[in-house]
Design an enzyme around this catalytic site. Sequence first.
Site, PDB file in Angstrom:
ATOM      1  N   ASN A  15     -40.948 -76.714   8.647  1.00 18.05           N
ATOM      2  CA  ASN A  15     -40.568 -77.580   9.757  1.00 18.05           C
ATOM      3  C   ASN A  15     -40.101 -76.644  10.874  1.00 18.05           C
ATOM      4  OD1 ASN A  15     -39.545 -79.478  11.478  1.00 18.05           O
ATOM      5  ND2 ASN A  15     -38.122 -80.390  10.004  1.00 18.05           N
ATOM      6  N   ARG A 102     -44.629 -80.078   8.886  1.00 16.98           N
ATOM      7  CA  ARG A 102     -44.212 -81.312   9.538  1.00 16.98           C
ATOM      8  C   ARG A 102     -44.657 -81.218  10.994  1.00 16.98           C
ATOM      9  NH1 ARG A 102     -38.080 -83.651   9.953  1.00 16.98           N
ATOM     10  NH2 ARG A 102     -38.644 -85.531  11.087  1.00 16.98           N
ATOM     11  N   HIS A 190     -39.924 -90.165  12.519  1.00 19.95           N
ATOM     12  CA  HIS A 190     -39.253 -90.135  11.204  1.00 19.95           C
ATOM     13  C   HIS A 190     -40.139 -90.764  10.118  1.00 19.95           C
ATOM     14  CE1 HIS A 190     -35.195 -90.023  13.493  1.00 19.95           C
ATOM     15  NE2 HIS A 190     -35.491 -88.799  13.066  1.00 19.95           N
ATOM     16  N   HIS A 217     -32.448 -94.793   9.255  1.00 15.47           N
ATOM     17  CA  HIS A 217     -32.431 -93.328   9.151  1.00 15.47           C
ATOM     18  C   HIS A 217     -31.452 -92.837  10.214  1.00 15.47           C
ATOM     19  CE1 HIS A 217     -34.400 -89.237   8.748  1.00 15.47           C
ATOM     20  NE2 HIS A 217     -33.740 -89.133   9.897  1.00 15.47           N
ATOM     21  N   GLY A 221     -30.799 -87.112  14.905  1.00 16.13           N
ATOM     22  CA  GLY A 221     -31.808 -88.001  15.486  1.00 16.13           C
ATOM     23  C   GLY A 221     -31.769 -89.250  14.626  1.00 16.13           C
ATOM     24  N   ARG A 250     -29.009 -88.174  22.401  1.00 14.68           N
ATOM     25  CA  ARG A 250     -30.019 -89.005  23.091  1.00 14.68           C
ATOM     26  C   ARG A 250     -29.495 -90.439  23.231  1.00 14.68           C
ATOM     27  NH1 ARG A 250     -34.779 -87.592  18.990  1.00 14.68           N
ATOM     28  NH2 ARG A 250     -33.456 -86.002  18.075  1.00 14.68           N
ATOM     29  N   MET A 293     -21.194 -86.669  14.300  1.00 18.01           N
ATOM     30  CA  MET A 293     -20.501 -87.893  13.909  1.00 18.01           C
ATOM     31  C   MET A 293     -19.168 -87.614  13.214  1.00 18.01           C
ATOM     32  SD  MET A 293     -20.421 -91.050  14.219  1.00 18.01           S
ATOM     33  CE  MET A 293     -21.904 -91.994  14.511  1.00 18.01           C
ATOM     34  N   ASN A 341     -23.956 -90.071   4.086  1.00 13.96           N
ATOM     35  CA  ASN A 341     -22.607 -89.519   3.894  1.00 13.96           C
ATOM     36  C   ASN A 341     -21.505 -90.208   4.675  1.00 13.96           C
ATOM     37  OD1 ASN A 341     -23.661 -87.200   2.365  1.00 13.96           O
ATOM     38  ND2 ASN A 341     -24.574 -86.643   4.322  1.00 13.96           N
ATOM     39  N   GLU A 388     -38.016 -85.599   3.109  1.00 16.29           N
ATOM     40  CA  GLU A 388     -39.266 -85.456   3.850  1.00 16.29           C
ATOM     41  C   GLU A 388     -40.114 -84.317   3.280  1.00 16.29           C
ATOM     42  OE1 GLU A 388     -36.369 -85.431   6.726  1.00 16.29           O
ATOM     43  OE2 GLU A 388     -37.462 -86.658   8.172  1.00 16.29           O
TER      44      GLU A 388
HETATM   45  P1  AMP Z   1     -29.106 -85.020   9.789  1.00 15.93           P
HETATM   46  O1  AMP Z   1     -29.732 -84.881  11.148  1.00 15.93           O
HETATM   47  O2  AMP Z   1     -29.807 -86.005   8.905  1.00 15.93           O
HETATM   48  O3  AMP Z   1     -28.871 -83.702   9.113  1.00 15.93           O
HETATM   49  O4  AMP Z   1     -27.637 -85.649  10.027  1.00 15.93           O
HETATM   50  C1  AMP Z   1     -26.686 -84.995  10.813  1.00 15.93           C
HETATM   51  C2  AMP Z   1     -25.566 -85.974  11.151  1.00 15.93           C
HETATM   52  O5  AMP Z   1     -24.970 -86.427   9.920  1.00 15.93           O
HETATM   53  C3  AMP Z   1     -24.458 -85.380  12.002  1.00 15.93           C
HETATM   54  O6  AMP Z   1     -24.110 -86.279  13.041  1.00 15.93           O
HETATM   55  C4  AMP Z   1     -23.307 -85.281  11.016  1.00 15.93           C
HETATM   56  O7  AMP Z   1     -22.073 -85.421  11.659  1.00 15.93           O
HETATM   57  C5  AMP Z   1     -23.579 -86.469  10.120  1.00 15.93           C
HETATM   58  N1  AMP Z   1     -22.805 -86.386   8.883  1.00 15.93           N
HETATM   59  C6  AMP Z   1     -22.905 -85.472   7.903  1.00 15.93           C
HETATM   60  N2  AMP Z   1     -21.947 -85.691   6.960  1.00 15.93           N
HETATM   61  C7  AMP Z   1     -21.226 -86.782   7.384  1.00 15.93           C
HETATM   62  C8  AMP Z   1     -20.102 -87.502   6.867  1.00 15.93           C
HETATM   63  N3  AMP Z   1     -19.506 -87.139   5.731  1.00 15.93           N
HETATM   64  N4  AMP Z   1     -19.628 -88.560   7.580  1.00 15.93           N
HETATM   65  C9  AMP Z   1     -20.218 -88.927   8.732  1.00 15.93           C
HETATM   66  N5  AMP Z   1     -21.268 -88.284   9.262  1.00 15.93           N
HETATM   67  C10 AMP Z   1     -21.773 -87.224   8.603  1.00 15.93           C
END
Ligand code: AMP
Length: 402
Positions: A15, A102, A190, A217, A221, A250, A293, A341, A388
């Site tokens: 990727n 990807r 996605h 999802h 993103g 975004r 987040m 999470n 993925e």
């Molecule tokens: P990804 O792009 O799928 O890797 O997701 C990244 C996002 O997941 C980021 O905004 C992180 O802050 C969020 N994230 C990861 N762990 C947690 C958690 N324990 N609580 C809330 N958000 C999370």
Amino acid sequence: MTESKKKKGALLVLNSGSSSVKFTIFKVGGDTGESTPLFGGQLDGIGTAAKLKVKTAQKELMADESWKHLDQGTVPAILPHLLEWIESKLPEDLPLIGAGHRVVHGGENFDKPVIVEGDIIEQLSNLEHLAPLHQPQNVAAIKTLATSRPELPQVACFDTAFHRTIPAVNNTFAIPKEYTDAGVRRYGFHGLSYEYIAHNLRENKPDLAKGRVVVAHLGSGASISALLDGKSVDTSMGFSALDGIPMGTRPGSMDPGVLIYLIREYDMNADDLEKLLYYKCGLLGISAISNDMRDIEENEEPGAKLALDIFCNRVAKQIATFAVSLRGLDALVFTAGIGENGPIIRDKVCAELKWMGIELDEGKNNTRGEEKISTESSIPVLVIPTDEEFMIAQHSVRLLNA
Ligand code: AMP
């Protein structure tokens, strides 16, 4: 094809971004005929100070090293070194037999993964204007391997392909037909993640898999899709990966009149708007604190609270909209970084959907690894980790063996 003729060896799943490359190595073939992840990681900071971090499938650290000395500034320049490094870690009886990529955009022509041959690279390059931030990087990686390792078969797997089943009523914008005919329509992204969730449901919850399922999802993103019998019938991202729900940086859907206003009153051009919309909006824009987040959840500033409220409200609204696309709802699935999470987010989203018959079991929602997090009387709400890379490996092995 008989078991003995099936290809055996290692498959590279790639990727590629503008300054980073994520990869996973799968062992393919063997006695079970399955694809098993061996190790994987990320080469990032390319162009500034490249760094390689790799872990085995069992999460043991294999490498955490600076690649500054090999950093020639671009992904294509550093990719052959990564390939050498990977091959140095493979046992002799496990040669590299192919690479699966990807690829963000498959345009109108690609509704399934393809072996890269003939004029495929040219066709993929021709789609670069549709996804200018991602497609050129994906194509550059394919070109590099085609040049440096011409004997290595490559497979392109598209993020848009899974959404080719979306009917016209959901993928057509209300704009003059000439633009729709020229390809200005909802493509959705996605797709490999949604395809994995559909596959997972078919394997583990066949009754639900046949039904009306909304998948959220939620990562940096983020998008939401409506699946009917495992096929996409609607999705929140559109012509670009900017549409739908707000994301880390975004904005998601917004009044297009704002763009006209910014062009007129702030003298913005296309490049300015692109920077603004891809990198400065979403959680970061609302909060002026962070695009992550976890930071937003922990911060007590009003901006962070507003960002959290807007995110959850827009996710809930999008889920409710897709219950219309599906004429009902049999299950809701959360996936990706925040979806997998983030119990606080899941709780806030579902609280807004209680009137629809969605109710979380607080204990289960707060228990890591719990799959079904809703009460017995609720529409089932599930947490399913996406994969993925697994999906790319499945497609690649099938095509390499064909
Ligand atoms: P990804 O792009 O799928 O890797 O997701 C990244 C996002 O997941 C980021 O905004 C992180 O802050 C969020 N994230 C990861 N762990 C947690 C958690 N324990 N609580 C809330 N958000 C999370």
